[in-house]
Design a protein around this motif. Sequence first.
Motif, mmCIF file in Angstrom:
data_model
loop_
_atom_site.group_PDB
_atom_site.id
_atom_site.type_symbol
_atom_site.label_atom_id
_atom_site.label_comp_id
_atom_site.label_asym_id
_atom_site.label_seq_id
_atom_site.Cartn_x
_atom_site.Cartn_y
_atom_site.Cartn_z
ATOM 1 N N ASP A 28 0.832 -1.202 0.000
ATOM 2 C CA ASP A 28 0.000 0.000 0.000
ATOM 3 C C ASP A 28 0.869 1.256 0.000
ATOM 4 O OD1 ASP A 28 -1.944 1.807 0.154
ATOM 5 O OD2 ASP A 28 -2.842 1.070 2.029
ATOM 6 N N TRP A 29 0.767 2.019 -1.071
ATOM 7 C CA TRP A 29 1.595 3.219 -1.201
ATOM 8 C C TRP A 29 1.134 4.309 -0.246
ATOM 9 C CZ3 TRP A 29 6.251 3.801 -2.448
ATOM 10 C CH2 TRP A 29 6.771 5.036 -2.842
ATOM 11 N N GLU A 30 -0.117 4.179 0.233
ATOM 12 C CA GLU A 30 -0.624 5.176 1.181
ATOM 13 C C GLU A 30 0.168 5.135 2.487
ATOM 14 O OE1 GLU A 30 -3.477 7.351 0.808
ATOM 15 O OE2 GLU A 30 -2.959 6.844 -1.255
ATOM 16 N N LEU A 31 0.762 3.966 2.764
ATOM 17 C CA LEU A 31 1.485 3.809 4.023
ATOM 18 C C LEU A 31 2.929 4.277 3.929
ATOM 19 C CD1 LEU A 31 0.289 0.221 4.974
ATOM 20 C CD2 LEU A 31 -0.498 2.374 5.944
ATOM 21 N N ALA A 32 3.314 4.794 2.749
ATOM 22 C CA ALA A 32 4.717 5.121 2.527
ATOM 23 C C ALA A 32 5.262 6.060 3.594
ATOM 24 C CB ALA A 32 4.881 5.763 1.162
ATOM 25 N N THR A 33 6.527 5.857 3.909
ATOM 26 C CA THR A 33 7.169 6.699 4.911
ATOM 27 C C THR A 33 8.133 7.666 4.223
ATOM 28 O OG1 THR A 33 8.849 5.020 5.123
ATOM 29 C CG2 THR A 33 7.071 4.987 6.735
ATOM 30 N N ASP A 34 8.455 8.727 4.930
ATOM 31 C CA ASP A 34 9.423 9.673 4.386
ATOM 32 C C ASP A 34 10.827 9.105 4.508
ATOM 33 O OD1 ASP A 34 7.644 11.651 3.697
ATOM 34 O OD2 ASP A 34 7.570 12.427 5.745
ATOM 35 N N LEU A 35 11.649 9.407 3.490
ATOM 36 C CA LEU A 35 13.057 9.014 3.573
ATOM 37 C C LEU A 35 13.699 9.672 4.784
ATOM 38 C CD1 LEU A 35 15.778 7.927 2.354
ATOM 39 C CD2 LEU A 35 15.915 10.078 1.136
ATOM 40 N N ILE A 36 13.415 10.947 4.929
ATOM 41 C CA ILE A 36 13.941 11.676 6.082
ATOM 42 C C ILE A 36 12.775 11.912 7.024
ATOM 43 C CG2 ILE A 36 15.087 13.781 6.848
ATOM 44 C CD1 ILE A 36 16.172 13.933 3.923
ATOM 45 N N PRO A 37 12.663 11.120 8.073
ATOM 46 C CA PRO A 37 11.500 11.264 8.955
ATOM 47 C C PRO A 37 11.508 12.625 9.644
ATOM 48 C CG PRO A 37 13.025 9.556 9.737
ATOM 49 C CD PRO A 37 13.598 10.098 8.495
ATOM 50 N N GLU A 38 10.311 13.069 9.989
ATOM 51 C CA GLU A 38 10.215 14.405 10.566
ATOM 52 C C GLU A 38 10.960 14.501 11.889
ATOM 53 O OE1 GLU A 38 6.397 16.453 10.889
ATOM 54 O OE2 GLU A 38 6.071 15.808 8.822
ATOM 55 N N SER A 39 11.060 13.345 12.546
ATOM 56 C CA SER A 39 11.740 13.359 13.842
ATOM 57 C C SER A 39 13.245 13.516 13.683
ATOM 58 C CB SER A 39 11.440 12.054 14.579
ATOM 59 O OG SER A 39 11.828 10.967 13.765
ATOM 60 N N SER A 40 13.737 13.244 12.468
ATOM 61 C CA SER A 40 15.186 13.256 12.275
ATOM 62 C C SER A 40 15.732 14.672 12.249
ATOM 63 C CB SER A 40 15.518 12.540 10.974
ATOM 64 O OG SER A 40 16.851 12.775 10.615
ATOM 65 N N GLU A 41 16.887 14.832 12.841
ATOM 66 C CA GLU A 41 17.561 16.127 12.844
ATOM 67 C C GLU A 41 18.194 16.410 11.492
ATOM 68 O OE1 GLU A 41 19.033 18.308 15.860
ATOM 69 O OE2 GLU A 41 16.857 18.024 15.917
ATOM 70 N N PHE A 42 18.447 15.343 10.756
ATOM 71 C CA PHE A 42 19.272 15.430 9.560
ATOM 72 C C PHE A 42 18.620 16.263 8.460
ATOM 73 C CE2 PHE A 42 19.871 13.513 5.344
ATOM 74 C CZ PHE A 42 21.174 13.931 5.130
ATOM 75 N N GLN A 43 19.426 17.117 7.853
ATOM 76 C CA GLN A 43 18.981 17.863 6.678
ATOM 77 C C GLN A 43 19.987 17.637 5.567
ATOM 78 O OE1 GLN A 43 19.006 21.883 7.907
ATOM 79 N NE2 GLN A 43 16.924 21.851 8.688
ATOM 80 N N PRO A 44 19.517 17.441 4.344
ATOM 81 C CA PRO A 44 20.479 17.332 3.249
ATOM 82 C C PRO A 44 21.248 18.646 3.113
ATOM 83 C CG PRO A 44 18.277 16.708 2.527
ATOM 84 C CD PRO A 44 18.145 17.297 3.883
ATOM 85 N N VAL A 45 22.439 18.545 2.584
ATOM 86 C CA VAL A 45 23.297 19.718 2.519
ATOM 87 C C VAL A 45 22.783 20.684 1.448
ATOM 88 C CG1 VAL A 45 24.842 18.573 0.908
ATOM 89 C CG2 VAL A 45 25.690 20.464 2.248
ATOM 90 N N LEU A 46 22.932 21.972 1.726
ATOM 91 C CA LEU A 46 22.673 23.009 0.726
ATOM 92 C C LEU A 46 24.012 23.634 0.372
ATOM 93 C CD1 LEU A 46 19.558 24.842 2.155
ATOM 94 C CD2 LEU A 46 19.694 23.752 -0.059
#
Lengths: 240, 292, 246
Positions: free
Chosen positions: B183-201
């Motif tokens: 079920d694609w509705e259950l998909a999770t984020d690659l970077i969960p909201e709880s994670s501190e990590f941000q991709p580099v800019l």
Amino acid sequence: MNIDRRRNLGPANVKPLVFAESAPAKQDPDTRVFLETGLIQNCNGSSYLENDKTIIITSVYGPRPNFTRSFNDQANLKINVELSKFLPLDNFKDNQKNIVPDKDRLVSSLESFLLSNYQSLILLQNYPKSSIEIFVQVVALNPTHSLLYTLKNILNSVSVALVDSGLNIKAIACSGYSGSDSHETVVNFAAKDEILGIWSDFQDFDSTFDQSIDACENDSAQLRKEINGYLLKKATKNAS
Amino acid sequence: MVLSTAEKSYIYESLSGENTLRTDSRKYNEFRPLKAACSFVPNCNGSSRVYTADGIECITSVKAKVVKTKDLANLIAVEVDIEGQRDNSALCLDLSALLQRSLVNNFDYEILRLTDKYYFQIYVDVLILSVPGDFKNSSYTLYSLLSLISMGSYLALKSCKLPLLTSTTNDREIEEEPSFADDWELATDLIPESSEFQPVLVFVVGLVGSNVIIDPSLDEEQVLENGVCIGYSQGNIVPPIQSVALSTVDGKPFDRKTLAKATGLVKEIGQPVTQALDAILSEEVDEYGSVF
Amino acid sequence: MSRLELYSPEGLRVDGRRWNELRRFECRTNTHPHAADGSAYVQQGNSKILCLVKGPMEHGANLAAGTKLDANGPVLSITINYPPFAANDRKKRQKNDRRLQEISIILKRCFMKTIVLKNYSRTVIDISLTVLAMDGGLLACFCNAITLALIDAGISLYDYVSAISIGLFDQTPLLDMNTLEESDLSFVTIGVVGDSDKLNLMLCEDKIPLDKLERLISLGIEGCHRVKQLMDHQMRVAGQELQERQ
């Protein structure tokens, strides 16, 4: 009974496999440099740089006439880096994470970095309608040298070759390196506090960043003294 | 636009002057307006489109694949493709290498981990749709695209969705292929909201005189003396800190004070830029996109 | 044969359509006003295509050196950008992929018959196509996108060219195929001029029994007319908006 189908535990009497420590202890790099200019005859300037089993040959060609369709009011600078086949590139990693880099991308990053450095050093506007080509060959590489340490050697080798070529340059550039386990920095200086280019992978950016630039500056100043001494000696020998 | 000598000197004088007067009356720390949208390519895990008013557009896609590996650094592959340029042109190779290096050096590999043996491999593909027509006979270079590209990859990575893992992860040593929910509705984020990590800019800063300007326009690039690209992530400066050639003429060395100014500038604007991008992420995009 | 039931006995296809139904067709024009003279975005089901048109102009940026300008009409250069992420599985394509080159030649032939040549002698028209997502109907999407982008660029055409692909399942023709169907069935792509029955483009790369071909084409022509209506509607909406703005 609880059977360990997946062999989570393994037999009870196993011993873990231990290999003898094979990596040699890390040593400080040998900073002694052997430098010679003018070894290649058919180019306008050349240098040969050897540092602890790393050998870099640079040759400068130009200014030569450039016959492109459009008029260019300043020389067109081209830099060509060649990493010989079978060089041990494994150590050209970024920051402990072993990327065995794509060679094309590596060469292209080096070329563009060199270009950004020497574009602002050579007085290109003195050579309209012409092109200047610099060929850098990394002939041999010490497997313990990192990318940035080699970059420092390349930069110095190009700077010396440029002096040998007699092209108009603003200053004699000299680059310095500072490195520790967590980060490495290379800064190319045109003079004291005149930065031509910087390449750094500084992880924890704080006041130590300034210190590492200080270290680069010291390194470069030391090398500059040596290089200047060598060039002077060579010049006076030629004159007499 | 190819500038005349008089125009160049005028722009140079005003940029390097005390107040940093820019051609489009921006402040030294101001970006040009950007528009962006996310998650509009159905075939990809994450996608983004960032475009500027002068017609440069960057489309980024992130695709994920399950691989069995121990070599974490190879988990991120970056490919930059520019319209009208060959794949192996110096510009494409350079931009790919720079972006890949900056992502690899500042990545939280925990979020790619499935079990001890299986990881997600991430492919970041960047497409630059059109480049200015006078690029070939002008003195600016397109390294300034780097900041656009990194914003694109930031958005694409942040909007990346992965199917929900249904197999167990607690017995990580076991060689068991991970399985996922249908079920694609259950998909999770690659970077969960709880994670501190941000991709580099990665920001491109132009250096002129003792002044620094962010996001130089193509006209401004032609008079710049030097440029540096500086990475930013989670409130801090991260690698790469590297000089790039923004113009092919009239380069000059810069001093350490200017370099410090540049890093200071990136530190100062990193937070607002991140916030602006996150605001774009929270906008809903319907699948039959009004993206275009 | 594939495991999927491509056409059920009840007359439903894998995505729930009937045999003569189009996928959802969406299009926009003037999507990139700053980047090009004309631009269009076409979406057929999950296939998404962007088209940018630059021209007519005196010199083409992407033109190979030494190409002579034509005194009797424009030089069309069609470049196709098929990024690795467009297909379902990531796959890198070469810039000079043979199949894409062939498609670009077919499109060039089609549009050299559609553009009013005499208006554009000694000019270059640069068309660049970008595939954002591909789910079947590559050539048809390209053709529709180019038509719209050319109209947006203000280049005079004799009429719309609308294209669609039609496949054959046993005895039944299926309109507007998706990737799953394309991989298993033979199909033909046709392009129709305006509301007429004239074909301007036809490509068949599989074996199709000759006696079935006529049925496929007549279904295809109907589909093309419907696509043309949808494009025409969108163009009129865009024109209206333009008028209101002035």
